[in-house]
Design a protein around this motif. Sequence first.
Motif, mmCIF file in Angstrom:
data_model
loop_
_atom_site.group_PDB
_atom_site.id
_atom_site.type_symbol
_atom_site.label_atom_id
_atom_site.label_comp_id
_atom_site.label_asym_id
_atom_site.label_seq_id
_atom_site.Cartn_x
_atom_site.Cartn_y
_atom_site.Cartn_z
ATOM 1 N N SER A 115 -1.353 2.019 -53.953
ATOM 2 C CA SER A 115 -0.191 1.928 -55.060
ATOM 3 C C SER A 115 -1.081 2.326 -56.268
ATOM 4 O O SER A 115 -2.058 2.474 -56.747
ATOM 5 N N ASN A 116 0.008 2.556 -57.259
ATOM 6 C CA ASN A 116 -0.431 2.640 -58.895
ATOM 7 C C ASN A 116 -1.500 3.944 -58.981
ATOM 8 O O ASN A 116 -2.309 3.911 -59.732
ATOM 9 N N ARG A 128 -0.822 6.934 -59.728
ATOM 10 C CA ARG A 128 -0.544 7.671 -60.718
ATOM 11 C C ARG A 128 -1.091 7.306 -61.991
ATOM 12 O O ARG A 128 -1.751 7.956 -62.895
ATOM 13 N N GLU A 129 -0.859 5.941 -62.309
ATOM 14 C CA GLU A 129 -1.526 5.228 -63.406
ATOM 15 C C GLU A 129 -2.900 5.054 -63.592
ATOM 16 O O GLU A 129 -3.501 5.285 -64.462
ATOM 17 N N ARG A 130 -3.675 4.965 -62.411
ATOM 18 C CA ARG A 130 -4.811 5.085 -62.196
ATOM 19 C C ARG A 130 -5.552 6.246 -62.662
ATOM 20 O O ARG A 130 -6.452 6.304 -63.524
ATOM 21 N N GLU A 138 -4.053 8.493 -64.348
ATOM 22 C CA GLU A 138 -3.757 8.643 -65.888
ATOM 23 C C GLU A 138 -4.695 8.021 -66.923
ATOM 24 O O GLU A 138 -5.216 8.314 -68.084
ATOM 25 N N SER A 139 -5.013 6.676 -66.434
ATOM 26 C CA SER A 139 -6.048 6.023 -67.196
ATOM 27 C C SER A 139 -7.555 6.834 -67.217
ATOM 28 O O SER A 139 -8.125 6.628 -68.170
ATOM 29 N N TYR A 186 -6.979 3.723 -53.708
ATOM 30 C CA TYR A 186 -5.523 3.113 -54.157
ATOM 31 C C TYR A 186 -4.442 3.435 -53.501
ATOM 32 O O TYR A 186 -4.078 4.429 -53.538
#
Length: 323
Positions: free
Chosen positions: A63-64, A66-68, A70-71, A61
Amino acid sequence: MNFPKKVIESVASDFSKKRSDRDALRLRRLKEIYSLCPEIKDIDASLSRVSKEIAEATFTYKSNIRERIESIKNNNLALQERRASLLCNLGFDRDYTDPPYECEICNDTGYDGFHLCACHRRALVDKMLDCTGFGNLIKAQSFESFDPSVFETEEQRKRASAIRTVLEAYADEFTHSSDSLLLVGGTGLGKTHLSSSIARRVIEKGYNVVYESAESIFREIGREIFRSDFSEKDPEYYRFFDCDLLIIDDLGSEMITPSSVSYLYNIINTRLNKGLPMIISTNNSSEELLRKYDERIASRLFGEFVIHLFMGNDQRRKKLGKK
Ligand SMILES: Nc1ncnc2c1ncn2[C@@H]1O[C@H](COP(=O)(O)OP(=O)(O)O)[C@@H](O)[C@H]1O
Ligand SMILES: [Mg+2]
Ligand SMILES: [Zn+2]
């Protein structure tokens, strides 16, 4: 640490056994739990994919990220909680399939980073104490349990106290350049007690100490010399010549033969030449030693050893209730 190879190898194999016993226990418990609750097996399969998922997220990925990540982490925590509650419903601890290591610092590897873990050091010292040559009785003897007040006169008590202080400092400061000591005095005055106390302290510093009665040293050397024409010497034979500190207990109480005199000379000479210290205890006077051994030995003992004279009343007889 300068312990013999057999000590080091034996402790290493104890550690590897500890780890493989734990692994076997872990596998047995996993098998048991998977058969009771297949969902836990699925959870473990998912948990084992977590690091792969994080790696993929990082590289795939753009982008994202960090969110990925985290999830993935949250999902991971939820799975762990679900696993713990399933185990709890079955009546098990959440760590049941992850049995504790004996040492939580090194996880029973024996190494804490690059250093010997304290548990490994302790195991080496204990094994070395077992190999040193003194039995259980002597293991209980220490500087702490040596009590100068057991002696009868003030002068004896003062001397005992001074000897204990000097010998304890000797043990604490032991190196290859320490003096050799001759502990002289009648029976039951604590020569063996204090020399085994030294042995223990010096082993705890990591030195290789051999402690034997004169009788068993000469018996063993005699046996090796006798068979040397036919086969290689037992490597154990060399320990009298090579160990960091050799303690010969009760010199003069053994059967004296011309060969034991020459063994003793050989040991003393070799060790003094190599600069390796010795402690010899005896309840013989200098005249008796001179008579039993020979001039060469007596002159080394009285010329090159630091002599400590023990005085007092026999503590062994006192323990046995005799006057
Ligand atoms: N000062 C002391 N305090 C406590 N125990 C002692 C003391 N001196 C000797 N003993 C005990 O008396 C016994 C005989 O002492 P030991 O060291 O074997 O004497 P030696 O080797 O001089 O013949 C041992 O059990 C030892 O622990
Ligand atoms: Mg003794
Ligand atoms: Zn450890």
